[in-house]
Design a protein around this motif. Structure first.
Motif, short mmCIF file in Angstrom:
data_model
loop_
_atom_site.label_atom_id
_atom_site.label_comp_id
_atom_site.label_asym_id
_atom_site.label_seq_id
_atom_site.Cartn_x
_atom_site.Cartn_y
_atom_site.Cartn_z
N ARG A 147 0.82 -1.20 0.00
CA ARG A 147 0.00 0.00 0.00
C ARG A 147 0.86 1.26 0.00
O ARG A 147 0.51 2.26 -0.61
CB ARG A 147 -0.91 -0.02 1.23
CG ARG A 147 -1.92 1.12 1.21
CD ARG A 147 -2.95 1.03 2.31
NE ARG A 147 -3.69 -0.21 2.22
CZ ARG A 147 -3.85 -1.05 3.24
NH1 ARG A 147 -3.35 -0.77 4.43
NH2 ARG A 147 -4.55 -2.15 3.09
N LEU A 148 2.02 1.21 0.68
CA LEU A 148 2.87 2.39 0.80
C LEU A 148 3.85 2.57 -0.35
O LEU A 148 4.35 3.68 -0.56
CB LEU A 148 3.63 2.35 2.13
CG LEU A 148 2.79 2.66 3.36
CD1 LEU A 148 3.51 2.25 4.63
CD2 LEU A 148 2.44 4.15 3.40
N ASP A 178 -4.31 4.91 6.17
CA ASP A 178 -4.27 3.53 5.68
C ASP A 178 -2.84 3.07 5.40
O ASP A 178 -2.62 1.99 4.87
CB ASP A 178 -5.16 3.34 4.46
CG ASP A 178 -4.78 4.23 3.28
OD1 ASP A 178 -3.98 5.17 3.46
OD2 ASP A 178 -5.28 3.98 2.18
N GLY A 179 -1.88 3.88 5.80
CA GLY A 179 -0.47 3.55 5.67
C GLY A 179 0.15 3.21 7.01
O GLY A 179 1.36 3.13 7.14
N THR A 232 -5.49 9.56 3.63
CA THR A 232 -5.18 8.23 3.06
C THR A 232 -4.04 8.37 2.06
O THR A 232 -3.70 9.47 1.61
CB THR A 232 -6.40 7.63 2.35
OG1 THR A 232 -6.73 8.48 1.24
CG2 THR A 232 -7.60 7.52 3.30
N VAL A 233 -3.50 7.23 1.65
CA VAL A 233 -2.46 7.22 0.62
C VAL A 233 -2.97 7.91 -0.64
O VAL A 233 -2.29 8.79 -1.20
CB VAL A 233 -2.02 5.77 0.29
CG1 VAL A 233 -1.19 5.74 -0.98
CG2 VAL A 233 -1.26 5.15 1.45
N SER A 234 -4.18 7.58 -1.10
CA SER A 234 -4.68 8.18 -2.33
C SER A 234 -4.92 9.69 -2.17
O SER A 234 -4.70 10.45 -3.11
CB SER A 234 -5.95 7.47 -2.81
OG SER A 234 -6.97 7.58 -1.84
N GLU A 235 -5.34 10.12 -1.00
CA GLU A 235 -5.52 11.56 -0.79
C GLU A 235 -4.18 12.30 -0.83
O GLU A 235 -4.09 13.40 -1.39
CB GLU A 235 -6.22 11.81 0.55
CG GLU A 235 -7.69 11.42 0.53
CD GLU A 235 -8.35 11.40 1.89
OE1 GLU A 235 -9.59 11.47 1.94
OE2 GLU A 235 -7.63 11.32 2.92
#
Length: 192
Positions: free
Chosen positions: A38-39, A161-162, A186-189
């Motif tokens: 994810r990261l 979420d990381g 979040t990662v996507s944000e």
């Protein structure tokens, strides 16, 4: 993002890999295991935008007899920790392959990545004023590091979420407690 660092707190083989200290002891959580993949896109994004990636490494210093010097609190929680676990320079101590290479690595002996380490010196020399904090565990190293960064006047964002803990309740409670001193994204944000 040239003033930004992504902190990867304790994403080490001894915590995450099946052959690491925690894996051998049957300790783990699906949320923790999912973090490297994810990261990885966030680490690539930060580097491409001119920021830096810093990994922090929980370290057990060997005593004169070679056995790790473990705080009594940690010994009660993790009695399986043994000779060679989290030893500086060892495979278990290293950042997991999926997130290699870090631009900087910092050994630490306590929850906070600032406590008795060279992290603040590295951040100042690299011109970093903003920190994206990720890793494990949310209620331990992530929280302690974020709070120490806040009192040192860094702009802190927790990558929700990381980071992860050994239970969702601990993770969510820790995130809620950090909202008063840090941004939560979040990662996507962050990438967006």
């Amino acid at each position: 993002m040239k003033d930004t660092a992504l902190l990867l707190c304790d994403l080490q083989n001894d915590f995450l890999h099946a052959r690491g200290a925690y894996g051998r002891a049957g300790q783990g959580a699906a949320a923790i295991a999912a973090l490297p993949m994810r990261l990885a896109p966030l680490a690539r994004h930060v580097r491409a935008a001119g920021g830096v990636v810093i990994s922090t490494h929980f370290t057990l210093v060997p005593g004169r007899d070679g056995e790790p010097m473990v705080d009594p609190h940690l010994r009660r929680l993790r009695p399986f920790l043994a000779r060679g676990d989290f030893a500086a320079g060892g495979w278990g101590h290293a950042l997991v392959d999926e997130l290699q290479p870090a631009d900087f690595s910092v050994e630490k002996v306590a929850y906070s990545a600032f406590h008795q380490t060279r992290l603040e010196w590295v951040l100042r020399k690299a011109g970093i004023t903003r920190l994206l904090v990720s890793g494990i565990v949310t209620n331990g190293g992530v929280t302690s590091t974020a709070r120490d960064a806040h009192v040192r006047e860094y702009e802190v964002t927790i990558v929700s979420d990381g980071c992860a803990a050994f239970s969702d309740v601990l993770h969510e409670t820790a995130l809620a407690s950090l909202a008063s001193i840090a941004g939560i994204a979040t990662v996507s944000e962050v990438i967006g």
